[in-house]
Enzyme design. Structure first.
Site, PDB file in Angstrom:
ATOM      1  N   VAL A   1     -66.827 -26.289 -32.234  1.00 13.04           N
ATOM      2  CA  VAL A   1     -66.727 -24.728 -31.884  1.00 13.04           C
ATOM      3  C   VAL A   1     -68.158 -23.965 -31.861  1.00 13.04           C
ATOM      4  O   VAL A   1     -68.605 -23.083 -30.854  1.00 13.04           O
ATOM      5  CB  VAL A   1     -65.862 -24.045 -32.928  1.00 13.04           C
TER       6      VAL A   1
ATOM      7  N   HIS B   1     -70.277 -25.184 -28.888  1.00  8.75           N
ATOM      8  CA  HIS B   1     -69.776 -24.432 -27.619  1.00  8.75           C
ATOM      9  C   HIS B   1     -70.082 -22.742 -27.643  1.00  8.75           C
ATOM     10  O   HIS B   1     -69.969 -22.219 -26.513  1.00  8.75           O
ATOM     11  CB  HIS B   1     -68.370 -24.710 -27.151  1.00  8.75           C
ATOM     12  N   GLU B   2     -70.303 -22.182 -28.756  1.00  2.00           N
ATOM     13  CA  GLU B   2     -70.731 -20.722 -28.795  1.00  2.00           C
ATOM     14  C   GLU B   2     -72.145 -20.524 -28.963  1.00  2.00           C
ATOM     15  O   GLU B   2     -72.513 -19.715 -27.845  1.00  2.00           O
ATOM     16  CB  GLU B   2     -70.107 -20.311 -30.247  1.00  2.00           C
ATOM     17  N   SER B   3     -72.863 -21.417 -29.492  1.00  4.04           N
ATOM     18  CA  SER B   3     -74.488 -21.238 -29.523  1.00  4.04           C
ATOM     19  C   SER B   3     -75.463 -22.302 -29.322  1.00  4.04           C
ATOM     20  O   SER B   3     -76.708 -22.117 -29.287  1.00  4.04           O
ATOM     21  CB  SER B   3     -74.918 -20.665 -30.741  1.00  4.04           C
TER      22      SER B   3
ATOM     23  N   TYR C   1     -62.742 -23.313 -22.109  1.00  6.52           N
ATOM     24  CA  TYR C   1     -63.198 -23.418 -23.624  1.00  6.52           C
ATOM     25  C   TYR C   1     -62.399 -24.457 -24.288  1.00  6.52           C
ATOM     26  O   TYR C   1     -63.162 -24.997 -25.228  1.00  6.52           O
ATOM     27  CB  TYR C   1     -63.243 -21.935 -24.116  1.00  6.52           C
TER      28      TYR C   1
END
Length: 459
Positions: free
Chosen positions: A308, A311-313, A443
């Site tokens: 997670v 893929h977020e940052s 996502y």
């Protein structure tokens, strides 16, 4: 696989003139006549490329790159193995292709008159143009005439050198052109300018702007050439291979794969992350210990939490999105505030990850009626990306129209994608209106793919 090759060769023999059908099935055609027949019969697509931020590189022991992934997809389409040969320079790649040592060049190569006389351009990519790359801390050059007396570093034998020499002639030969070996990459030269180890260099805008996400002190606004087309290269006499590539690139599946890879490498490249975020050898991220510590609170495998965050940052604790999402877990301001964080503390990696886990815990409660844990995780991932409201709408639509409201793939996911159409976002069961669900659908897929890759990684 062997039966497939025999059938393919038999098909080719039927299509060839009678005088050419004397070779036994399975005989590899001479390299001098290398084309699709040779690729199929040898069960190998030989591809030349170079190391680069979007072409080919290793990231946490995994081979990556836009050109690499698309070459893999092409080889899979042709149902053959892929053999990558890494060259040090563009000149070396073209020599390899000219001498039949490879079947194609999978590298974003600018179209020039010289190359067009020898090779066929295939798999075209976005047009780009050359820019001057400079450091904002220096006096910014806003017009090419201001290059007089300036030192510009470019690789020898490069298209950049040719353009710079032409520009030098145009303004009177006063630019101080400095050449370095053509084994020095554009990525390296841009880095040198960012670190003030070189004054100026030349690059294509798309590459330079990618590096701006890493080096905020770069300026690449001054355009010094016209737009150019670019793509991969194949020998002109490889007619059947050219046709096969054209057929492949026209497939909807290829367009989808290319679009996904483009976002991955040209929007926020793992290569740039690799330069920016130092990951200890054998680790998934700089924050493995924190993911392990806090994942227990939600009964998740810590590697899913890491996926997670990736893929977020891309594990960048200083990342702030255009929408204001911040930190490793990309918490929106209101969410961060709800869990006790402010503008300063939201960028603290541990506090950010802890708050992200608390948010996931709240989403777990929102979807507690989904008894299957694996299914519930998919809904949580979707809600983490889009917010829970649109996911609840999609569940309501699924229930109304006979789909399974507690199953994600092809069920609730289907109606999330439908929420961009008036007949669905205006449906009475929909409370939160229009939503374009493609990004959220991707996502969920991408995060789970990354998680499964992490599971295979030796710790």
């Amino acid at each position: 696989m062997r039966q497939k090759h025999l059938l393919a060769l038999l098909l080719f023999s039927i299509l060839l003139p009678t005088s050419c059908r004397q070779k036994k099935i399975g005989t590899v055609p001479p390299l001098a006549n290398s084309d699709l027949e040779h690729i199929v019969s040898s069960d190998t697509l030989r591809v030349a490329t170079m190391y680069g931020s979007t072409s080919y590189f290793l990231f946490r022991d995994e081979t990556m790159g836009y050109d690499y992934e698309m070459a893999v997809d092409l080889a899979n389409h042709l149902q053959v193995n892929l053999k990558i040969l890494v060259a040090k320079t563009e000149k070396e790649m073209k020599t390899m292709l000219r001498e039949n040592k490879v079947d194609l060049i999978a590298y974003n190569t600018a179209e020039t008159k010289e190359s067009k006389t020898q090779f066929k351009y295939v798999f075209p990519q976005n047009n780009s143009y050359m820019v001057l790359v400079q450091n904002k801390w220096n006096d910014i050059i806003s017009n090419v005439t201001e290059l007089s007396g300036k030192k510009v570093v470019v690789p020898e034998n490069s298209i950049y050198l040719k353009r710079l020499n032409a520009l030098n002639d145009e303004i009177g030969g006063t630019i101080h052109v400095v050449t370095v070996p053509d084994t020095v990459s554009t990525d390296e030269l841009i880095g040198m300018v960012a670190e003030k180890k070189a004054d100026l260099t030349v690059a294509y805008y798309n590459i330079a702007s990618l590096h701006k996400t890493l080096h905020k002190n770069l300026d690449c606004r001054l355009r010094i050439a016209f737009e150019q087309r670019n793509g991969w290269l194949v020998r002109k006499n490889s007619v059947k291979l050219v046709k096969a590539i054209e057929n492949w690139e026209s497939l909807p599946e290829t367009e989808q794969t290319a679009s996904k890879a483009f976002l991955k490498y040209w929007n926020k490249s793992p290569y740039i992350t690799m330069l920016k975020i130092r990951i200890p050898k054998g680790s998934i991220s700089p924050y493995d210990h924190l993911f392990k510590k806090y994942a227990e609170a939600i009964n998740w495998d810590w590697r899913l939490l890491a996926a997670v965050a990736f893929h977020e940052s891309r594990f960048d604790a200083s990342e702030i999105s255009w929408a204001g999402a911040a930190g490793v877990m990309q918490l929106m301001p209101r969410t961060a505030s709800n869990f006790g964080l402010n503008r300063r503390t939201v960028l603290d990696p541990e506090l950010n990850i802890e708050a992200g886990v608390q948010y996931i815990k709240s989403l777990n409660m929102s979807f507690r009626k989904i008894e299957n844990k694996e299914e519930r995780i998919k809904f949580i991932l979707a809600a983490y990306n889009s917010g829970p409201a649109h996911i609840l709408d999609a569940m309501a639509l699924a229930s109304k129209y006979g789909k399974k409201p507690n199953v994600w793939f092809n069920e609730v996911e289907y109606y999330l994608l439908k929420k961009s159409k008036p007949e669905f976002y205006n449906d009475p069961v929909v409370r939160y209106g229009y939503f374009g669900g493609k990004e959220t659908a991707r996502y969920v897929h991408n995060t789970l793919d990354t998680y499964h890759k992490y599971l295979k990684k030796k710790q």
